[in-house]
Design an enzyme around this catalytic site. Structure first.
Site, PDB file in Angstrom:
ATOM      1  N   ARG A 265      15.224 -19.957 -38.203  1.00  0.00           N
ATOM      2  CA  ARG A 265      15.656 -19.656 -36.839  1.00  0.00           C
ATOM      3  C   ARG A 265      14.465 -19.554 -35.890  1.00  0.00           C
ATOM      4  O   ARG A 265      14.609 -19.725 -34.686  1.00  0.00           O
ATOM      5  CB  ARG A 265      16.403 -18.299 -36.807  1.00  0.00           C
ATOM      6  CG  ARG A 265      17.747 -18.299 -37.468  1.00  0.00           C
ATOM      7  CD  ARG A 265      18.273 -16.880 -37.627  1.00  0.00           C
ATOM      8  NE  ARG A 265      18.383 -16.127 -36.379  1.00  0.00           N
ATOM      9  CZ  ARG A 265      19.406 -16.200 -35.528  1.00  0.00           C
ATOM     10  NH1 ARG A 265      20.424 -16.992 -35.789  1.00  0.00           N
ATOM     11  NH2 ARG A 265      19.423 -15.471 -34.436  1.00  0.00           N
TER      12      ARG A 265
ATOM     13  N   ARG B 211       4.972 -23.173 -33.787  1.00  0.00           N
ATOM     14  CA  ARG B 211       4.504 -24.064 -32.732  1.00  0.00           C
ATOM     15  C   ARG B 211       2.988 -24.147 -32.694  1.00  0.00           C
ATOM     16  O   ARG B 211       2.339 -23.111 -32.718  1.00  0.00           O
ATOM     17  CB  ARG B 211       4.931 -23.446 -31.398  1.00  0.00           C
ATOM     18  CG  ARG B 211       5.924 -24.225 -30.657  1.00  0.00           C
ATOM     19  CD  ARG B 211       6.168 -23.587 -29.316  1.00  0.00           C
ATOM     20  NE  ARG B 211       7.573 -23.288 -29.192  1.00  0.00           N
ATOM     21  CZ  ARG B 211       8.046 -22.163 -28.730  1.00  0.00           C
ATOM     22  NH1 ARG B 211       7.231 -21.189 -28.359  1.00  0.00           N
ATOM     23  NH2 ARG B 211       9.338 -21.994 -28.628  1.00  0.00           N
TER      24      ARG B 211
ATOM     25  N   ARG C   3      25.432  -6.791 -43.075  1.00  0.00           N
ATOM     26  CA  ARG C   3      24.312  -5.885 -42.845  1.00  0.00           C
ATOM     27  C   ARG C   3      24.643  -5.046 -41.624  1.00  0.00           C
ATOM     28  O   ARG C   3      25.136  -5.569 -40.621  1.00  0.00           O
ATOM     29  CB  ARG C   3      23.024  -6.693 -42.621  1.00  0.00           C
ATOM     30  CG  ARG C   3      21.775  -5.844 -42.559  1.00  0.00           C
ATOM     31  CD  ARG C   3      21.453  -5.209 -43.898  1.00  0.00           C
ATOM     32  NE  ARG C   3      20.204  -4.445 -43.841  1.00  0.00           N
ATOM     33  CZ  ARG C   3      19.942  -3.406 -44.614  1.00  0.00           C
ATOM     34  NH1 ARG C   3      20.822  -2.990 -45.508  1.00  0.00           N
ATOM     35  NH2 ARG C   3      18.780  -2.788 -44.511  1.00  0.00           N
TER      36      ARG C   3
ATOM     37  N   ARG D  26      12.921  -2.946 -34.533  1.00  0.00           N
ATOM     38  CA  ARG D  26      12.585  -3.352 -33.170  1.00  0.00           C
ATOM     39  C   ARG D  26      12.726  -2.177 -32.228  1.00  0.00           C
ATOM     40  O   ARG D  26      13.579  -1.310 -32.440  1.00  0.00           O
ATOM     41  CB  ARG D  26      13.564  -4.414 -32.651  1.00  0.00           C
ATOM     42  CG  ARG D  26      13.419  -5.739 -33.281  1.00  0.00           C
ATOM     43  CD  ARG D  26      14.299  -6.760 -32.597  1.00  0.00           C
ATOM     44  NE  ARG D  26      15.600  -6.836 -33.206  1.00  0.00           N
ATOM     45  CZ  ARG D  26      16.283  -7.972 -33.403  1.00  0.00           C
ATOM     46  NH1 ARG D  26      15.783  -9.113 -33.009  1.00  0.00           N
ATOM     47  NH2 ARG D  26      17.463  -7.954 -33.961  1.00  0.00           N
TER      48      ARG D  26
ATOM     49  N   GLU E 279      15.956   0.226 -33.186  1.00  0.00           N
ATOM     50  CA  GLU E 279      16.954  -0.465 -34.012  1.00  0.00           C
ATOM     51  C   GLU E 279      16.644  -0.237 -35.493  1.00  0.00           C
ATOM     52  O   GLU E 279      15.609  -0.657 -35.989  1.00  0.00           O
ATOM     53  CB  GLU E 279      16.906  -1.960 -33.659  1.00  0.00           C
ATOM     54  CG  GLU E 279      17.884  -2.812 -34.408  1.00  0.00           C
ATOM     55  CD  GLU E 279      17.912  -4.256 -33.888  1.00  0.00           C
ATOM     56  OE1 GLU E 279      17.652  -4.484 -32.691  1.00  0.00           O
ATOM     57  OE2 GLU E 279      18.177  -5.153 -34.696  1.00  0.00           O
TER      58      GLU E 279
ATOM     59  N   TYR F 107      26.096 -16.875 -39.267  1.00  0.00           N
ATOM     60  CA  TYR F 107      25.072 -16.209 -38.441  1.00  0.00           C
ATOM     61  C   TYR F 107      24.925 -16.992 -37.133  1.00  0.00           C
ATOM     62  O   TYR F 107      23.953 -17.685 -36.910  1.00  0.00           O
ATOM     63  CB  TYR F 107      23.771 -16.198 -39.245  1.00  0.00           C
ATOM     64  CG  TYR F 107      22.621 -15.379 -38.712  1.00  0.00           C
ATOM     65  CD1 TYR F 107      22.667 -14.708 -37.501  1.00  0.00           C
ATOM     66  CD2 TYR F 107      21.461 -15.275 -39.468  1.00  0.00           C
ATOM     67  CE1 TYR F 107      21.583 -13.972 -37.053  1.00  0.00           C
ATOM     68  CE2 TYR F 107      20.368 -14.538 -39.033  1.00  0.00           C
ATOM     69  CZ  TYR F 107      20.443 -13.897 -37.830  1.00  0.00           C
ATOM     70  OH  TYR F 107      19.363 -13.178 -37.397  1.00  0.00           O
TER      71      TYR F 107
ATOM     72  N   ASP G 201      24.616 -17.593 -33.000  1.00  0.00           N
ATOM     73  CA  ASP G 201      24.138 -17.017 -31.742  1.00  0.00           C
ATOM     74  C   ASP G 201      25.254 -17.140 -30.711  1.00  0.00           C
ATOM     75  O   ASP G 201      26.218 -17.881 -30.914  1.00  0.00           O
ATOM     76  CB  ASP G 201      22.906 -17.782 -31.253  1.00  0.00           C
ATOM     77  CG  ASP G 201      21.690 -17.497 -32.116  1.00  0.00           C
ATOM     78  OD1 ASP G 201      21.607 -16.392 -32.674  1.00  0.00           O
ATOM     79  OD2 ASP G 201      20.832 -18.394 -32.234  1.00  0.00           O
TER      80      ASP G 201
HETATM   81  N1  UDP Z   1      11.598 -12.304 -38.618  1.00  0.00           N
HETATM   82  C1  UDP Z   1      10.444 -11.819 -39.167  1.00  0.00           C
HETATM   83  N2  UDP Z   1       9.556 -11.147 -38.371  1.00  0.00           N
HETATM   84  C2  UDP Z   1       9.784 -10.930 -37.063  1.00  0.00           C
HETATM   85  C3  UDP Z   1      10.986 -11.431 -36.495  1.00  0.00           C
HETATM   86  C4  UDP Z   1      11.871 -12.104 -37.302  1.00  0.00           C
HETATM   87  O1  UDP Z   1      10.198 -11.985 -40.352  1.00  0.00           O
HETATM   88  O2  UDP Z   1       8.951 -10.294 -36.394  1.00  0.00           O
HETATM   89  C5  UDP Z   1      12.540 -12.999 -39.513  1.00  0.00           C
HETATM   90  C6  UDP Z   1      13.504 -12.040 -40.179  1.00  0.00           C
HETATM   91  O3  UDP Z   1      13.745 -12.524 -41.483  1.00  0.00           O
HETATM   92  C7  UDP Z   1      14.736 -12.169 -39.340  1.00  0.00           C
HETATM   93  C8  UDP Z   1      14.717 -13.643 -38.995  1.00  0.00           C
HETATM   94  O4  UDP Z   1      13.333 -13.920 -38.808  1.00  0.00           O
HETATM   95  O5  UDP Z   1      15.904 -11.798 -40.061  1.00  0.00           O
HETATM   96  C9  UDP Z   1      15.496 -14.038 -37.785  1.00  0.00           C
HETATM   97  O6  UDP Z   1      15.039 -13.326 -36.660  1.00  0.00           O
HETATM   98  P1  UDP Z   1      15.849 -13.290 -35.295  1.00  0.00           P
HETATM   99  O7  UDP Z   1      14.963 -12.700 -34.263  1.00  0.00           O
HETATM  100  O8  UDP Z   1      16.428 -14.633 -35.049  1.00  0.00           O
HETATM  101  O9  UDP Z   1      17.005 -12.259 -35.672  1.00  0.00           O
HETATM  102  P2  UDP Z   1      18.137 -11.589 -34.770  1.00  0.00           P
HETATM  103  O10 UDP Z   1      17.596 -11.503 -33.378  1.00  0.00           O
HETATM  104  O11 UDP Z   1      19.365 -12.440 -34.916  1.00  0.00           O
HETATM  105  O12 UDP Z   1      18.304 -10.249 -35.403  1.00  0.00           O
END
Ligand code: UDP
Length: 365
Positions: free
Chosen positions: A170, A174, A247, A278, A298, A346, A348
């Site tokens: 996801r 880059r 989850r 987060r 979170e 999953y 968006d």
């Molecule tokens: N992820 C990570 N480190 C980060 C952010 C994301 O390892 O700092 C990984 C983690 O496995 C997460 C996945 O990337 O479940 C997808 O992140 P995303 O931000 O897309 O998750 P969402 O916002 O849907 O919770």
């Protein structure tokens, strides 16, 4: 008597309801919670739109979806550029030249690519079988250890070696100095908040809150010719083949008498020892200048029946079980299913809108 009973006032249900109402149908939308918007719901606190169930940043490259959603509210020009914090080190996300420079001191794309190639070769992985191997192949061992492993294992409550590789795909990788978390053409936050956008989506539909479909399904089902169900698919079928895993999350919202606490909307805490994943500072989604601020911590949680399901756990066993439920769903002629929970995918927000528009087009033509 209604044409449609829509179960769930989240994104799928509300988009379908809008299209059905526009087609002249009589629609009743119900939701278990005391508000519309599902997990996109925003609530004003100290003059700030608080994303009550976590950050929802709208992004899409789908022209039809973007045109559709803009009819219900204008979007600002917010660009998500989160910061990852590992102990006292800060890194830019997604994984890009700024991250590689901070991690290794490299300055050119070729140097960064060489560093990743070296770490990938040392790992001996050629075909990734899980999230851990996929992550190491994409960004190398150092970034995996500092920015992925701890975060992901907190987020999902299981080892990276037992998680599907697609979850880490996801995130963009880059070789440019570009901290935009998304690759999509359009991005932003509704200027009046998500809740106002959902009010417009649902205009002209009857809405009943605090109404639990599964607790009263016979009576509620009898109110409409057809049903659009957006809740958990295993729950709809009374867990006949067993329970799917989800989850959970818990949010701790805090209002502070401070103008600017962290200087960015999203900080990811990537070390295992910090219990939250987060911290969101909501005002930055809207370039807010209020004298106060609202933060949300979170915390990932184990999910159990009765708690809010946030994420499907799309490993092989759960996907196989979901597929059995989907087959039951396909055989229904009075019920349509859609959204993250009913599809057990999953998604968006933009993907949910696209799916709802497609379902509505087929159903209402
Ligand atoms: N992820 C990570 N480190 C980060 C952010 C994301 O390892 O700092 C990984 C983690 O496995 C997460 C996945 O990337 O479940 C997808 O992140 P995303 O931000 O897309 O998750 P969402 O916002 O849907 O919770």
């Amino acid at each position: 008597m209604y044409d449609y009973l829509v179960v769930g006032a989240g994104m799928f249900g509300s988009v379908f309801a809008r299209k059905a109402a526009d087609a002249g149908k009589k629609v009743l939308v119900i939701d278990r919670r005391d508000h519309i918007g599902g997990n996109c719901y925003t609530k004003q606190q100290a003059g700030i739109d608080v994303h009550w169930y976590g950050a929802h940043i709208f992004h899409t490259s789908n022209e039809e979806v973007w045109r559709f959603i803009n009819q219900f509210g204008s979007f600002n020009n917010f660009i998500n550029a989160p910061v990852a914090r590992y102990k006292n080190e800060l890194y830019n996300l997604p994984f890009n030249m700024n991250t590689f420079h901070a991690m290794w001191g490299v300055t050119t794309p070729a140097e960064a690519a060489a560093k990743i190639a070296e770490q990938r070769a040392a790992s001996g992985i050629s075909t990734p079988r899980n999230l851990e191997e996929q992550a190491i192949m994409l960004v190398g061992q150092d970034i995996y250890e500092k920015l992925i492993k701890g975060y992901t294992e907190k987020q999902w409550g299981r080892p990276c070696s037992e998680l599907p590789a697609f979850i880490i795909q996801r995130l963009p990788v880059r070789f440019r100095y570009d901290n935009n978390y998304f690759n999509d053409r359009y991005q932003g936050i509704p200027e009046a908040g998500y809740t106002a956008l959902f009010e417009k989506l649902l205009a002209g539909c009857d809405v009943q809150l605090n109404t639990d479909y599964v607790a009263d399904r016979q009576r509620l089902s009898s109110l409409a010719a057809k049903i659009v169900y957006t809740g958990m698919i295993d729950q709809y079928y009374e867990y006949r083949y067993g329970q799917l895993e989800y989850r959970g999350l818990r949010f701790d919202h805090q209002e502070l008498d401070e103008e600017n606490h962290q200087g960015v909307a999203v900080v990811n805490y990537t070390e295992a020892a910090v219990p939250y994943t987060r911290v969101i500072e909501h005002k930055h989604f809207a370039f807010g200048t209020q004298s106060k601020t609202v933060l949300s911590y979170e915390y990932p949680e184990q999910w159990q029946p009765g708690k809010e399901p946030y994420y499907p756990v799309n490993n092989e066993a759960n996907n196989a079980l979901a597929e059995r439920y989907r087959q039951l769903a396909q055989a229904e002629n009075k019920v349509l299913f859609g959204g993250r929970l009913a599809d057990y995918r999953y998604y968006d927000m933009h993907q949910v809108i696209a799916a709802a528009l497609e379902t509505a087009a087929k159903e209402l033509s």
